[in-house]
Scaffold this active site. Structure first.
Site, mmCIF file in Angstrom:
data_model
loop_
_atom_site.group_PDB
_atom_site.id
_atom_site.type_symbol
_atom_site.label_atom_id
_atom_site.label_comp_id
_atom_site.label_asym_id
_atom_site.label_seq_id
_atom_site.Cartn_x
_atom_site.Cartn_y
_atom_site.Cartn_z
ATOM 1 N N CYS A 338 0.793 -1.233 0.000
ATOM 2 C CA CYS A 338 0.000 0.000 0.000
ATOM 3 C C CYS A 338 0.823 1.280 0.000
ATOM 4 C CB CYS A 338 -0.993 0.033 1.158
ATOM 5 S SG CYS A 338 -1.243 -1.509 1.993
ATOM 6 N N ARG A 367 6.598 -11.422 5.166
ATOM 7 C CA ARG A 367 6.060 -11.262 6.516
ATOM 8 C C ARG A 367 6.615 -12.364 7.399
ATOM 9 N NH1 ARG A 367 -0.350 -10.130 5.139
ATOM 10 N NH2 ARG A 367 0.039 -8.421 3.705
ATOM 11 N N GLN A 385 1.027 -11.018 -3.456
ATOM 12 C CA GLN A 385 -0.398 -10.713 -3.370
ATOM 13 C C GLN A 385 -0.899 -10.248 -4.724
ATOM 14 O OE1 GLN A 385 -0.053 -7.728 -0.154
ATOM 15 N NE2 GLN A 385 -1.573 -8.979 0.891
ATOM 16 N N ASP A 387 -2.655 -7.761 -5.528
ATOM 17 C CA ASP A 387 -3.092 -6.589 -4.782
ATOM 18 C C ASP A 387 -3.680 -5.534 -5.711
ATOM 19 O OD1 ASP A 387 -3.434 -5.241 -2.468
ATOM 20 O OD2 ASP A 387 -1.303 -4.965 -2.034
ATOM 21 N N HIS A 389 -5.293 -1.232 -5.258
ATOM 22 C CA HIS A 389 -5.822 -0.159 -4.432
ATOM 23 C C HIS A 389 -6.672 0.729 -5.302
ATOM 24 C CE1 HIS A 389 -2.356 -1.595 -2.106
ATOM 25 N NE2 HIS A 389 -3.191 -1.430 -1.111
ATOM 26 N N LYS A 469 -14.655 -4.597 6.192
ATOM 27 C CA LYS A 469 -14.164 -5.437 5.089
ATOM 28 C C LYS A 469 -15.134 -6.539 4.720
ATOM 29 C CE LYS A 469 -11.721 -8.778 7.958
ATOM 30 N NZ LYS A 469 -10.613 -9.711 8.066
ATOM 31 N N HIS A 515 -8.411 -1.445 -0.259
ATOM 32 C CA HIS A 515 -7.418 -2.489 -0.549
ATOM 33 C C HIS A 515 -8.205 -3.715 -0.959
ATOM 34 C CE1 HIS A 515 -4.484 -0.630 2.368
ATOM 35 N NE2 HIS A 515 -5.610 -0.264 2.932
#
Length: 642
Positions: A338, A367, A385, A387, A389, A469, A515
């Site tokens: 992000c 991570r 990911q 991902d 945004h 979410k 996200h």
RNA sequence: GCCCAUAUAGCUCAGAUGGUAGAGCGCAUCCUUGGUAAGGAUGAGGUCAACGGUUCAAUUCCGUUUAUGGGCUCCA
């Protein structure tokens, strides 16, 4: 004594004396056959076992064998029987903690000096069978809490004492069968003989009340059914799941590997796995292009200051790897993408006219995961990911969520997932953002789900601290659930990074940030895909689509010709021209789950064709090489849903 | 991180009260040229996870570490 009216949901009713038990009422109102199928009833939303006396007019809903509730009751009762068996065998050496039914079975936690061994299961199961044969009734008694505490304290059952104290009720209910009495809300089976099929499965450590500061208990897992056939079916499914294990298939099909020298939770993609992944990535990028996203690339490390601004060093530090110094400046590996996307956002002044901005990236993050949490491809330390945004105005939020859901379901469907459970998580206790923000966004998520016609479950207070979410858990062919997709609104980062845009009113506003990851991560998604398809991948993303095999050396040259022709046509093709029998080559290709085998003997060579063998053993008569190439291309387009 | 279990050839697994190991598959070479799930022969592969201890001697017993598996906790 007054009478009460009892009716049941099949239409039958009767007037009976007060304190008639549920079981007595059912004997009166049901046929023998029906009665034998009835495990318990619900009255006014409360589940009661058959021994419960009825004191007012009551409408009974039957819980019959075959329903999920009936299995829950059965398994809960079986847990009690197991506890009795363990107490009978080990006596005071064990203390009982807690034993509920869970999805697909039950467990019971024990504190004991020596851990259980799978060899002990036979002994425990034999004792359980004894208890079941005795048809011992489960009898319920109410007791005031102080007496119950004394009762369990005298027995040395300190876990039960703690449970009763924490309940803080005036009275508690106890259930007894045979020599064993347990604190329990119920309900239970009428007697132990209803347990027709059970099996103890494994033993594992578990913390008392799931808290790692507490004592480690021994947990025995088991399962139970109303008939032996259902148990056998369940055990078969477990066997099937074992065969589909992505770690096993990943090795057999040479998709990925992990090595001690490299480190736990770090995946090495072998050529076939890398190709599989590339095909999925290509599809993903294409689907995002079609849905009006733009693609980004961002680095893997950033200055530590960035992670201070983002707040990750405050609330995510334990998942981040320690930093490194570059030219005397501290850097850290990224656990999320992000802040980089925000960096791109902030690289220009933004206007509402640009909105919605949809940026996607296959972003690789690192991570720290606790060693015990790692699991094949499903839980790793470095992963990519899928991902994206989205930056938009509050008014655009609902529509954007709707579009995301649309794309999400399209992608899942393309990979063969059309069953899922959807959860909407709302504001947790600790959170940032205004009430207004939370209400509006939660409402927008809800409306988008409803507009899309999706049923969902509310998960109150389970949202992330920065916003509400939506989570989607997909179900695979064996009915197992996997958490992959997540869509999260974020009020936190736009504030921290002072993001803004100029609105139509020529004033600065803060954008809404979403996200989302649809597959979750490529690693996890591919792990799930391997298990879903048991390694038999659809043609469009099978790393090898076809393998050419000759019958004798005489066709080798022609095979090379066909091979190059199909390769140039973009078919993912291999050749097996070894000096081996056809049977042998077919067996090998079959075990590698290659979709098409192209068999070439003199016949095909002379006519300039190939014979196509399918994975199911069937043949397609000779076809020209061009026709085969067209067929594969067409099937791939169809598979990708284009 | 915690509890329990496991670690032997590329893979799947045997193995001995402590005396440095074996099978099948795979791989290599040769024979075989065979039309829809394993043709035959020969051969090469092992610091028995790593480190330390006990012992005349450890792959085997003990300890530590690492990794993996089943869970707890956590999560994409």
């Amino acid at each position: 004594m007054t009478d009460i009216k009892i009716d049941i949901d099949n239409g039958e009713s009767a007037v009976m004396p007060t304190a008639t038990t549920v079981g007595e009422a059912l004997s009166e109102l049901l046929s023998n056959k029906q009665r034998k199928r009835t495990v318990a009833v619900t009255v006014a939303g409360e589940t009661l076992d058959l021994g419960t006396p009825l004191n007012t007019d009551s409408s009974l809903s039957l819980i019959q064998i075959g329903s999920d509730e009936s299995l829950e009751i059965l398994r809960h009762s079986t847990a009690h029987v197991m506890a009795e068996a363990v107490r009978e065998i080990y006596g005071k050496d064990v203390k009982v903690a807690i034993g509920p039914s869970i999805e697909n079975g039950f467990y019971y936690d024990f504190e004991c000096k020596e851990p259980f061994k799978p060899e002990d299961f036979e002994k425990i199961e034999a004792k359980m069978t004894e208890i079941v044969r005795k048809a011992l009734p489960f009898t319920r008694t109410e007791m005031c809490s102080d007496d119950a505490i004394k009762h369990f304290d005298d027995l040395g059952e300190n876990y039960k004492v703690e449970l009763i104290r924490d309940l803080g009720e005036d009275t508690v209910s106890l259930y007894q069968q045979g020599s064993f009495t347990d604190l329990c809300r119920g309900p239970h089976l009428p007697n132990t003989s209803w347990i027709k099929a059970f099996k103890l499965q494994r033993v594992a450590g578990a913390y008392w009340r799931g808290d790692e500061k507490n004592a480690m208990l021994q947990r025995i897992y088991g399962t139970a059914f109303f008939d032996k056939k259902a148990l056998r079916k369940h055990l078969n499914t477990l066997e099937e799941a074992k065969k589909r294990d992505h770690r096993k298939l990943g090795k057999e099909l040479q998709l990925f590997t992990m090595q001690d020298e490299i480190g736990p939770g770090l995946i090495l993609w072998q050529p076939k796995g890398a190709l599989l992944r590339k095909l999925i990535e290509d599809y993903w990028k294409d689907a995002h292009y079609r849905n009006d996203y733009e693609l980004l690339y961002t680095p893997h490390i950033a200055r530590q200051d960035l992670w201070k601004t983002s707040g990750h060093l405050d609330f995510y530090a334990e998942n981040m790897y320690s930093g490194m110094d570059i030219d005397d400046v501290r850097y850290q590996l990224k656990p999320m993408n992000c802040p980089f996307h925000i960096g791109i956002y902030n690289s220009n002044k933004r206007s509402y006219r640009e909105f919605p901005i949809r940026w996607c990236e296959l972003g690789t993050v690192y991570r720290y995961e606790r060693a015990g949490a790692l699991h094949g491809l499903l839980r790793v330390r470095g992963f990519t990911q899928d991902d994206a945004h989205i930056f938009c105005t509050p008014e655009q939020l609902e529509n954007e969520i709707f579009n995301i859901l649309d794309l999400n379901l399209e992608i899942l469907k393309t990979f063969g997932f059309d069953q899922y459970d959807i959860y909407l998580s709302t504001r947790p206790e600790k959170s940032v953002g205004t009430d207004e923000n939370w209400e509006q966004s939660t409402e927008a998520l809800k409306l988008a789900l409803e507009k899309k016609g999706l049923s969902f479950e509310l998960d109150p207070g389970e949202g992330v601290f920065y916003g509400p979410k939506i989570d989607i858990k997909i179900k695979d062919q064996l009915g197992r659930s996997w958490q992959c997709s997540t869509i999260q609104v974020d009020f936190n980062l736009p504030e921290r990074f002072k993001m803004s845009y100029t609105g139509s009113d020529n004033k600065e506003h803060q954008p809404i940030m979403i996200h989302r990851a649809l597959m979750g991560s490529l690693e996890r998604f591919i792990g799930v895909l391997i298990e879903h398809y048991a390694g038999v991948f659809p043609l469009w993303f099978a790393p090898v689509q076809a393998r050419i095999m000759n019958i004798t050396d005489a066709q080798a040259e022609y095979c090379e010709e066909v091979y190059m022709k199909l390769r140039k046509a973009g078919i993912r093709i291999e050749k097996d021209l070894r000096n081996e029998k056809l049977n042998y080559k077919i067996r090998e290709a079959q075990m590698e789950k290659v979709p098409y085998m192209l068999i070439i003997g003199d016949k095909e060579k002379d006519s300039g064709t190939v014979t196509v063998r399918l994975r199911n053993g069937k043949n397609i008569a000779d076809m020209s090489i061009d026709d085969f190439a067209t067929k594969v291309a067409d099937e791939c387009l169809e598979g990708r849903g284009i």
